[in-house]
Enzyme design. Structure first.
Site, PDB file in Angstrom:
ATOM      1  N   GLY A 162       0.768  -1.242   0.000  1.00 32.30           N
ATOM      2  CA  GLY A 162       0.000   0.000   0.000  1.00 32.30           C
ATOM      3  C   GLY A 162       0.794   1.284   0.000  1.00 32.30           C
TER       4      GLY A 162
ATOM      5  CG  HIS B  61      -1.245   9.453  -2.285  1.00 31.84           C
ATOM      6  ND1 HIS B  61      -1.678  10.501  -1.505  1.00 31.84           N
ATOM      7  CD2 HIS B  61      -0.714   8.549  -1.406  1.00 31.84           C
ATOM      8  CE1 HIS B  61      -1.435  10.265  -0.236  1.00 31.84           C
ATOM      9  NE2 HIS B  61      -0.838   9.078  -0.146  1.00 31.84           N
TER      10      HIS B  61
ATOM     11  CB  CYS C  58       1.893   7.407   0.788  1.00 29.98           C
ATOM     12  SG  CYS C  58       0.957   5.865   0.769  1.00 29.98           S
TER      13      CYS C  58
END
Length: 413
Positions: free
Chosen positions: A319, A323, A341
């Site tokens: 995951g 983004h 992330c």
């Protein structure tokens, strides 16, 4: 194969010519045994192969023997329908020839047997037969990946086996039969056994830009183990585009994009905060999703969140994405606040989403996070040194391919 009997026969003819002083005439005289048309050697030899429409068991060696006390075998050649030779051995007395390498399954073979009688007259016999096809339960099949299409230069080639192969010698047989070619040529390249059913192939340092890469298997009909034979497999062709690399420096909070070695963009970002540090190392784009729901429950975070994230470019199966993170724009370029992330503005994320494709390179440096795993969480193949990578090959430490196997995999030229 032992060709010494044939050599002795030719030398005998040469000496006879010299002794008679008659040049070729003496050797070509109708009175000499070697001038005669080769006789049918069927009655002089015995063949262990099948008779009529029966098929040979590819597990068993073939044997040609000389019958009676007079005459001998001088040479035997065995080839399949593609011209591939089968290795064999002729005894010193010319009484027996037998195969020294396995036959291919579901193949057609031709044997050319040469003999001579007690007077030195030549005999010939051509034998043809077919081998049987092992049961489907014994078939080892290969599925190459990824699917055909256009990828980035970091995309490894994968080979998924339908049955496990654990024995080192069997792995070497499999690996020699799996071929990968690149045009233009890549620098180096070898297979790595991830486990008993999965192999990855990569060159020394990424594929060339705008290359055509093909992978195919020569395993069909090849004996791998007593219980396993190579089956037919579908070949693969992919192409690469520009060399696209994104380098995220978690220390200075910027992501720099390079196309074919030239910088084309620099983007302020935020990466993983303490306790959720982004993994260091080279990752490969796995796919892209316009929107992804991300929740704290998916990673076990204590601080609750439930967000719909846009322009998400995935780099790990667990995951990790690049983004859009409009909620953290105040931190982008300054500090790390994410749960692992790489976040950026919506406009920058949309540009990244449109610019990168599967197989492109995303590298993270200067993070306090762990190193990217080579396997199991995406394509971390490039994090292994060339030395470590080659150690994962079943052919590691060998300088040359096995000559018997090569003779069976490739026609002579």
């Amino acid at each position: 194969m032992n060709h010494s009997p044939r050599i002795r026969t030719v030398l005998g003819c040469t000496l006879l010519v010299a002794a008679l002083g008659a040049g070729v005439t003496a050797c070509g005289s109708s009175g000499h045994p070697l001038s005669a048309k080769p006789y049918d050697a069927a009655s002089q030899i015995s063949f262990s192969g099948p008779v009529g429409s029966k098929k040979a068991d590819p597990d068993k060696a073939l044997e040609v023997t000389s019958q009676g006390d007079e005459g001998r075998i001088t040479d035997v050649t065995a080839t399949d329908a593609l011209g591939r030779y089968v290795a064999g051995e002729l005894s010193a007395d010319g009484r027996r020839w037998h195969t020294t390498s396995p036959l291919a399954a579901d193949a057609q073979y031709t044997l050319h047997v040469s003999t001579e009688d007690e007077d030195g007259a030549p005999g010939r016999k051509v034998l043809t037969f077919e081998t049987g096809n092992p049961s489907k339960e014994k078939a080892l099949k290969v599925t190459f990946g990824p699917e055909g299409g256009k990828y980035g230069v970091g995309q490894p080639i994968t080979a998924e086996l339908n049955k496990p192969v654990k024995d080192p010698k069997a792995r070497a047989i499999v690996e020699r039969a799996l071929k990968v070619d690149s045009k233009p040529a890549a620098d180096g390249g070898s297979w790595y056994w991830v486990d008993s059913k999965e192999l990855h192939y990569r060159p020394k340092e990424y594929w060339p830009a705008h290359a055509t890469i093909t992978a195919h298997s020569n395993l069909a009909g090849i004996k791998v183990t007593d219980r396993l034979w190579g089956g037919k497999s579908k070949p693969l062709t992919i192409t690469t585009g520009d060399r696209m690399e994104a380098v995220t420096d978690a220390g200075n909070h910027y992501l720099t994009v390079y196309r074919n070695g030239e910088e084309i963009n620099s983007i302020p970002v935020t990466t993983g905060k303490p306790g959720f540090e982004t993994r260091n190392g080279v990752k490969v784009v796995l796919g892209q999703e316009y929107s992804v729901r991300m929740t704290s429950a998916s990673i076990g975070a204590a601080d609750f969140y439930d967000k719909e994230v846009y322009y998400a470019t995935r780099v790990t199966w667990s995951g990790e994405y690049v983004h859009a993170a409009p909620w953290s724009e105040g931190s982008q370029g300054n500090e790390n606040t994410s749960h692992g992330c790489t976040g950026m503005s919506t406009s920058d994320a949309a540009w990244f989403y449109d610019t990168f494709r599967k197989g492109d390179i995303v590298k993270v440096i200067n993070s306090y996070g762990e190193d990217m795993d080579p396997f199991g969480n995406g394509f971390g193949d490039w994090n292994l040194s060339e030395k470590k990578w080659t150690e994962g090959s079943a052919l590691s430490g060998t300088d040359k391919p096995d000559p018997v196997q090569q003779a069976r995999l490739s026609p002579e030229v």
